[in-house]
Write a protein that holds these residues in place. Sequence first.
Motif, PDB file in Angstrom:
ATOM      1  N   VAL A  40       0.843  -1.198   0.000  1.00  0.00           N
ATOM      2  CA  VAL A  40       0.000   0.000   0.000  1.00  0.00           C
ATOM      3  C   VAL A  40       0.881   1.251   0.000  1.00  0.00           C
ATOM      4  CG1 VAL A  40      -1.645   1.346   1.368  1.00  0.00           C
ATOM      5  CG2 VAL A  40      -1.986  -1.114   1.058  1.00  0.00           C
ATOM      6  N   ARG A  41       1.895   1.260   0.845  1.00  0.00           N
ATOM      7  CA  ARG A  41       2.801   2.413   0.886  1.00  0.00           C
ATOM      8  C   ARG A  41       3.491   2.602  -0.462  1.00  0.00           C
ATOM      9  NH1 ARG A  41       7.793   3.677   1.092  1.00  0.00           N
ATOM     10  NH2 ARG A  41       8.449   1.488   1.098  1.00  0.00           N
ATOM     11  N   ARG A  58       5.160  12.486   2.846  1.00  0.00           N
ATOM     12  CA  ARG A  58       5.674  11.278   2.210  1.00  0.00           C
ATOM     13  C   ARG A  58       4.639  10.162   2.257  1.00  0.00           C
ATOM     14  NH1 ARG A  58      11.396   9.873   4.718  1.00  0.00           N
ATOM     15  NH2 ARG A  58      11.253   8.317   3.045  1.00  0.00           N
ATOM     16  N   PRO A  59       4.715   9.215   1.320  1.00  0.00           N
ATOM     17  CA  PRO A  59       3.786   8.087   1.319  1.00  0.00           C
ATOM     18  C   PRO A  59       3.805   7.349   2.652  1.00  0.00           C
ATOM     19  CG  PRO A  59       5.028   8.133  -0.720  1.00  0.00           C
ATOM     20  CD  PRO A  59       5.658   9.150   0.175  1.00  0.00           C
ATOM     21  N   SER A  90      -0.392  10.260   0.443  1.00  0.00           N
ATOM     22  CA  SER A  90       0.790  11.085   0.161  1.00  0.00           C
ATOM     23  C   SER A  90       0.297  12.386  -0.460  1.00  0.00           C
ATOM     24  CB  SER A  90       1.788  10.376  -0.767  1.00  0.00           C
ATOM     25  OG  SER A  90       1.221  10.115  -2.045  1.00  0.00           O
ATOM     26  N   THR A  91       1.062  13.480  -0.257  1.00  0.00           N
ATOM     27  CA  THR A  91       0.626  14.807  -0.698  1.00  0.00           C
ATOM     28  C   THR A  91       1.782  15.538  -1.366  1.00  0.00           C
ATOM     29  OG1 THR A  91      -0.948  14.935   1.128  1.00  0.00           O
ATOM     30  CG2 THR A  91      -0.398  16.994   0.042  1.00  0.00           C
ATOM     31  N   PHE A  92       1.455  16.304  -2.424  1.00  0.00           N
ATOM     32  CA  PHE A  92       2.459  17.043  -3.184  1.00  0.00           C
ATOM     33  C   PHE A  92       1.968  18.457  -3.490  1.00  0.00           C
ATOM     34  CE2 PHE A  92       3.152  12.617  -3.924  1.00  0.00           C
ATOM     35  CZ  PHE A  92       4.526  12.475  -4.023  1.00  0.00           C
ATOM     36  N   THR A 102      -3.437  15.368  -3.255  1.00  0.00           N
ATOM     37  CA  THR A 102      -3.345  14.328  -2.237  1.00  0.00           C
ATOM     38  C   THR A 102      -3.846  13.023  -2.829  1.00  0.00           C
ATOM     39  OG1 THR A 102      -3.635  15.856  -0.387  1.00  0.00           O
ATOM     40  CG2 THR A 102      -4.174  13.540   0.020  1.00  0.00           C
ATOM     41  N   PHE A 103      -3.057  11.982  -2.660  1.00  0.00           N
ATOM     42  CA  PHE A 103      -3.438  10.640  -3.080  1.00  0.00           C
ATOM     43  C   PHE A 103      -3.838   9.839  -1.850  1.00  0.00           C
ATOM     44  CE2 PHE A 103      -0.136  11.976  -6.143  1.00  0.00           C
ATOM     45  CZ  PHE A 103      -0.848  11.869  -7.334  1.00  0.00           C
TER      46      PHE A 103
END
Length: 215
Positions: A40-41, A58-59, A90-92, A102-103
């Motif tokens: 998953v990570r 971070r993931p 995780s976010t960018f 955001t994922f």
Amino acid sequence: MRKNRWCVAVTAALLLAGCGGGAESDSGDGKAVALTKEQVRETLPDGAAMPGWKESARPTAVEMDRLYRSQACPVKDNAGCDNSRFYGASTFRHDDTAATVTFLIIAYDSEQAAREAYDVLWDGYYGKRAGQRARAFGIGPIGDERDARFGSSGFRGEPGAVTQTRVGTTLLWTEAASAEKGGIDEDAVRDLTAVLAERARQAQNGDAPSAALDG
């Protein structure tokens, strides 16, 4: 091609090597697998998968418990989280376009559980997160099920979008927004969604997720 178009480039996948253990078969027929916490990570895009973007978070993957069910499935009685195993995000941010993405992922113990949760979570929560005056838009044949909405995330008409896809035993979300008009568009959201969905497919095939944006 538009200047701000982020296209998907799926690089050659390497076989997943050990870490976190192998995926568990859902039905024994190889069609769907339940992912491990480490898978998953790894499914969540990281810095290498997002050229031109900067990691804000971070993931991370966690075991689904009461606290995380309330975050992942904030509907009555945490509906939609039944038979869920792990939750990750995780976010960018993209400085040139003032965009953020955001994922999110929920991994279930079977494909049936993911299917049953799909409408519950889209209709009950995630489908409403695209902001004001949101409208549906097509994202093409991404995943086994998919929905997407594009709207306004701010008072001045700043764009916001959310997509939900199912890939096998996982539900996936891409939530994008920008502080500037034109900072994100439907094409960009499709590309971001496709990266996450392909990485989930790779993980469930037993490969190391390697799908990435073409910088």
